[in-house]
Design an enzyme around this catalytic site. Structure first.
Site, PDB file in Angstrom:
ATOM      1  N   ASP A   1     -37.794  11.424  15.115  1.00 22.50           N
ATOM      2  CA  ASP A   1     -36.983  11.127  16.290  1.00 22.50           C
ATOM      3  C   ASP A   1     -36.785   9.619  16.356  1.00 22.50           C
ATOM      4  OD1 ASP A   1     -35.740  11.600  18.833  1.00 22.50           O
ATOM      5  OD2 ASP A   1     -37.568  10.863  19.774  1.00 22.50           O
TER       6      ASP A   1
ATOM      7  N   ASP B   1     -41.376  12.516  20.604  1.00 26.46           N
ATOM      8  CA  ASP B   1     -42.135  12.284  21.834  1.00 26.46           C
ATOM      9  C   ASP B   1     -41.600  13.045  23.033  1.00 26.46           C
ATOM     10  OD1 ASP B   1     -39.775  10.953  22.195  1.00 26.46           O
ATOM     11  OD2 ASP B   1     -40.678   9.109  22.994  1.00 26.46           O
TER      12      ASP B   1
ATOM     13  N   ASP C   1     -38.319  17.656  21.369  1.00 21.79           N
ATOM     14  CA  ASP C   1     -38.880  17.622  20.013  1.00 21.79           C
ATOM     15  C   ASP C   1     -39.917  18.717  19.779  1.00 21.79           C
ATOM     16  OD1 ASP C   1     -37.465  15.262  19.291  1.00 21.79           O
ATOM     17  OD2 ASP C   1     -38.915  14.081  20.428  1.00 21.79           O
TER      18      ASP C   1
END
Length: 847
Positions: A304, A589, A593
């Protein structure tokens, strides 16, 4: 709006606004599941039969070994998934709803479909819905979309099929209002919300077993069958020779216990446990034990962007003042216009940063944080030039204006979108004076704005107007402005990200960025840190929306950056890489996700900025949110995997030696070389300690210059098995020589004693052979493992005590040895070291 009665009926129809949770396994059930392993089942049967036949020693030893292993497995597994609990914590504790024409505050679980919810800055949104009213409403949806900037909301209907982050007329459960206010009608609650859908994805995403688990399970089954067949043959041979059925069976069981590496899984678990402690000290907490080994096999890291590769904090990057681009590091208060730009950005700003607590829009906090960094007191500036009047930011106007008294002059400060403010310019400030704004000025500013935008920067224009008198501002005042400059900002990469990506590539691992942010922003960050080389390697999630899984597998290899993706896209991308035979790590985070973290072979969550959902779905949590820690964890994983291989080599080569000695004695028509208690002593004491010590070998940096291990390659390669075979043959040969010397000197009892002593001592010495695939005897590496030296000394004391102390000789069924015979035992045992080291040297020379 609903009445109280309608709300009650809707609650009966749709249920409460909460996430459902599946039934969890009890600790006792988890413990019992540890006994499902094939090796364990075989050993339990052997233990029961041994106990039935009166061999209590064998029964106790076997049960102690497998129970210890099961307890270790339970302790790790009992950290059960808490993903849905984390999702529940995202729900607001209460909500403001309009019922019966009145504003009521109710628990969020009582919010129902059709409710009109009132929201304002600081509120957590309790359920999904469509906006009814919107006054400068901005919502932080980063946990759902991955975007670092708050989403600007409006009543305008988005295009059909718009991504979650582009649905500007909707709000979603679990997000937070950062600015403005509004009302919305609830359309979805509980498991039907976007957060609820993610909860469903968490349940459907399957967890992966590591390559080592698969490889050892398959090998263990095959080895057990071969050994059991061999023991069965020996048992039959013993009966045919006129031996006792009970004695023959007990020996066959003892040999099976000694030959089957039942301590293998325990030692692997112990080594992995020590590995987790080391990694925890280096800011990587392992939630799932086998992830340590899996990290060493990772070939793709899907990361990410927001909060993982970047700081998740908007920061001023550059000024554009006096026709020049100025880096944030080069901004100086000695320049009048640069100082003026800073003052204007602090005054035309609603955010604050008191004692490290940032309140307000991220772009505005970035402006005041620059002031703090340059030593300017934010409150001092605002007290010196108080706000007299204002026109708040509006999503339609795309600008904000404030009025101040500065140095005896009433000044209106305006900030906003570049294209909007350029339409209102009449002058441009250069140096100490202002001149008429020309078409050339417009083109130059637009070019600079385009350059900033291509680099993924968010740009605000600043202008001002000297008012003739102090008065309440009106929209008509926002004209005939004087252009001062541009401020470009972004969520910058972490300082360590570039080096970490470089090490990642050097180690043969492909880094891939997957984010909900815009393509331009994502590509700009990816270029900065080395993930992206060419624009063609970046795409948006919509591109893969209609691809089949097969098409996606062909597509992923050429893409390094995915932007505007949904949680479903992330899972599909991870699966596509997995289907191509890769071990995939996914970092993140946000709530968005979590499903991909669970689907990935290794899910890595951020400990500081990460949501509870992402942490609970992950295999590993970084306590410092440092991307570089992932690469350090990969290095640790590779070293631990190599150490585990060394331990396995030690165990299997030693066990193979014992089988060879028994086989030799059987073929030669000699007495059985070992008593059952001998094999149990070797199995419990002289095997386990060196094997664990080998798992704690000091780590080596050169592992990061190797490519990831092929996921299809078994740990037990032909070369690896050949090494086990040759080393086992060497130990078996030395032990057989000792057996023959003893047999000729004093018969079967002395032969058995010398064989037992030589095999024990040989395995202790062999620990140093297994430190590395390369020769180590002539290097400092031979004595750099204090644990192995300790295991050797403890084992040497134990075996010497058994051979020399009269009281122990009876217990362990050994005969007394004179000094010459003892030296023969130790001499043959130590001879294994130079012989096997020489074999390693020849092998390395041939490569």
């Amino acid at each position: 709006m609903l009445t109280s009665e309608q709300a009650r009926k809707n609650q009966e129809k749709f249920g409460f606004n909460e996430l459902t949770e599946g039934k969890k396994k009890s600790i006792f059930r988890i413990f019992l599941e540890q006994f499902k392993d094939f090796l364990v089942v075989i050993l339990i049967i052997a233990a029961l039969v041994s106990g039935f036949l009166g061999d209590v020693e064998s029964t106790i030893v076997i049960l102690v070994v497998i129970t210890m292993n099961s307890i270790l497995g339970t302790v790790q597994t009992v950290k059960a998934e808490k993903s849905l609990n984390g999702l529940k914590q995202l729900s607001a504790p209460s909500a403001k709803v309009v019922r019966d024409g009145k504003l009521n505050q109710v628990p969020s679980r009582e919010v129902t479909v059709g409710d009109e919810v009132v929201i304002e800055a600081g509120d957590c949104i309790p359920a999904d819905g469509r906006l009814l009213t919107c006054m400068s409403l901005e919502v932080d949806e980063s946990t759902l979309t991955g975007e670092s900037l708050a989403a600007l909301k409006s009543l305008e209907e988005p295009p059909e099929g718009a991504a979650l982050g582009d649905q500007t007329n909707r709000v979603f459960s679990g997000s937070f209002v950062t600015y403005g206010r509004g009302t919305y009608e609830v359309t979805d609650i509980g498991m039907n919300t976007e957060v609820g859908k993610i909860a469903g994805l968490l349940n459907s995403a399957s967890e992966k077993r590591t390559p080592l688990q698969v490889s050892l399970d398959e090998f263990g089954k095959k080895l057990s069958i071969i050994i059991l067949a061999f023991c069965g043959i020996l048992f039959v041979m013993s009966i045919l020779r006129g031996g006792s059925v009970v004695d023959g069976f007990l020996f066959a069981v003892a040999l099976a216990v000694a030959a089957i590496p039942e301590a293998l899984s325990s030692i692997v678990t112990i080594v992995l446990s020590f590995g987790t402690q080391k990694m925890a000290n280096e800011h990587a907490i392992i939630r799932k034990l086998q992830a340590v080994e899996g990290l060493g096999s990772v070939s793709v890291i899907c990361s990410d962007k927001t909060g993982t590769l970047t700081q998740n904090k908007m920061t001023v990057e550059e000024y554009y003042v006096d026709g020049e681009k100025i880096s944030a590091e080069d901004i100086t208060l000695e320049s009048h216009n640069q100082e003026l730009m800073l003052l204007f950005s602090i005054l035309c700003n609603d955010s604050s940063n008191e004692q490290g607590q940032e309140i307000g829009d991220p772009t505005e906090t970035a402006l005041i944080n620059l002031g703090k960094r340059l030593g300017v007191g934010i409150m001092d500036v605002r007290e010196k030039y108080p706000r007299l009047s204002e026109l708040p930011f509006d999503s339609d106007r795309k600008r904000m204006s404030t009025e101040h008294r500065m140095d005896g002059q009433t000044v209106m400060i305006v900030k906003g979108a570049v294209d909007v403010l350029l339409e209102r310019m009449e002058f441009v400030k250069e140096g100490d004076s202002a001149r008429v704004f020309t078409e050339e000025d417009r083109e130059r500013i637009e070019r600079q704005n385009l350059e900033f935008s291509k680099n993924g920067l968010r740009v605000l224009a600043f202008a001002y107007k000297e008012m003739e008198e102090e008065r309440t501002l009106s929209l008509e005042d926002e004209g005939s402005l004087t252009f001062l400059g541009l401020i470009a900002m972004m969520d910058p990469p972490r300082k360590e990200s570039k080096e970490a990506v470089s090490r990642c590539i050097q180690a043969g691992i492909k880094p891939v960025m997957i984010t909900g942010d815009h393509k331009i922003t994502a590509a700009a960050i990816a270029k900065r840190i080395g993930i992206l080389e060419d624009e063609s390697e970046a795409c948006e999630g919509a591109v893969i929306e209609n691809m089949t899984d097969s098409e996606l597998q062909d597509f992923v290899e050429g893409i390094s950056v995915y932007a505007r993706v949904s949680p479903e896209h992330k899972i599909r991308i991870v699966r596509a890489w997995q289907e191509k035979g890769n071990i995939v790590a996914m970092t993140g985070d946000g709530v968005n996700d979590a499903p991909a973290l669970k689907q990935a072979d290794i899910g890595v969550a951020m400990g500081i900025t990460g949501s509870e959902v992402s942490k609970d779905a992950a295999s590993m949590v970084l306590t410092d949110d440092n991307f570089a820690t992932i690469i350090k964890a990969v290095e640790n994983g590779r070293n631990i995997y190599q150490n585990i291989k060394n331990s396995i080599q030690f165990l299997l080569s030693g066990n193979f030696a014992a089988i060879l000695v028994v086989l030799f004695a059987s073929i030669a028509g000699l007495p059985v070389p070992f008593e059952p208690v001998h094999l149990l002593f070797i199995n419990l004491l002289t095997d386990s300690l060196p094997a664990i010590a080998l798992g704690l070998e000091p780590h080596r940096a050169e592992v990061m210059r190797q490519k990831p291990r092929d996921v299809k390659e078994s740990i037990l390669t032909r070369e690896y098995l050949f090494s086990i075979g040759t080393e086992g043959l060497c130990i078996g040969l030395m032990t057989s020589i000792a057996f023959l010397i003893g047999y000729r000197s004093g018969g079967a009892a002395l032969a058995s004693t010398m064989a037992f002593g030589t095999l024990c001592a040989s395995r202790l010495v062999h620990g140093f052979n297994c430190k590395s695939p390369r020769p180590v005897v002539f290097s400092a590496a031979v004595c750099n493992n204090i644990y192995l030296i300790g295991a050797f000394l403890i084992g040497a004391v134990l075996i010497t005590g058994v051979l020399m102390i009269t009281g122990l000789q009876g217990i362990f069924k050994v005969s007394a040895l004179d000094m010459g015979q003892l030296m023969t035992v130790y001499g043959l045992a130590f001879l294994n070291l130079p012989v096997i080291q020489l074999l390693k040297w020849v092998k390395v020379r041939r490569k």
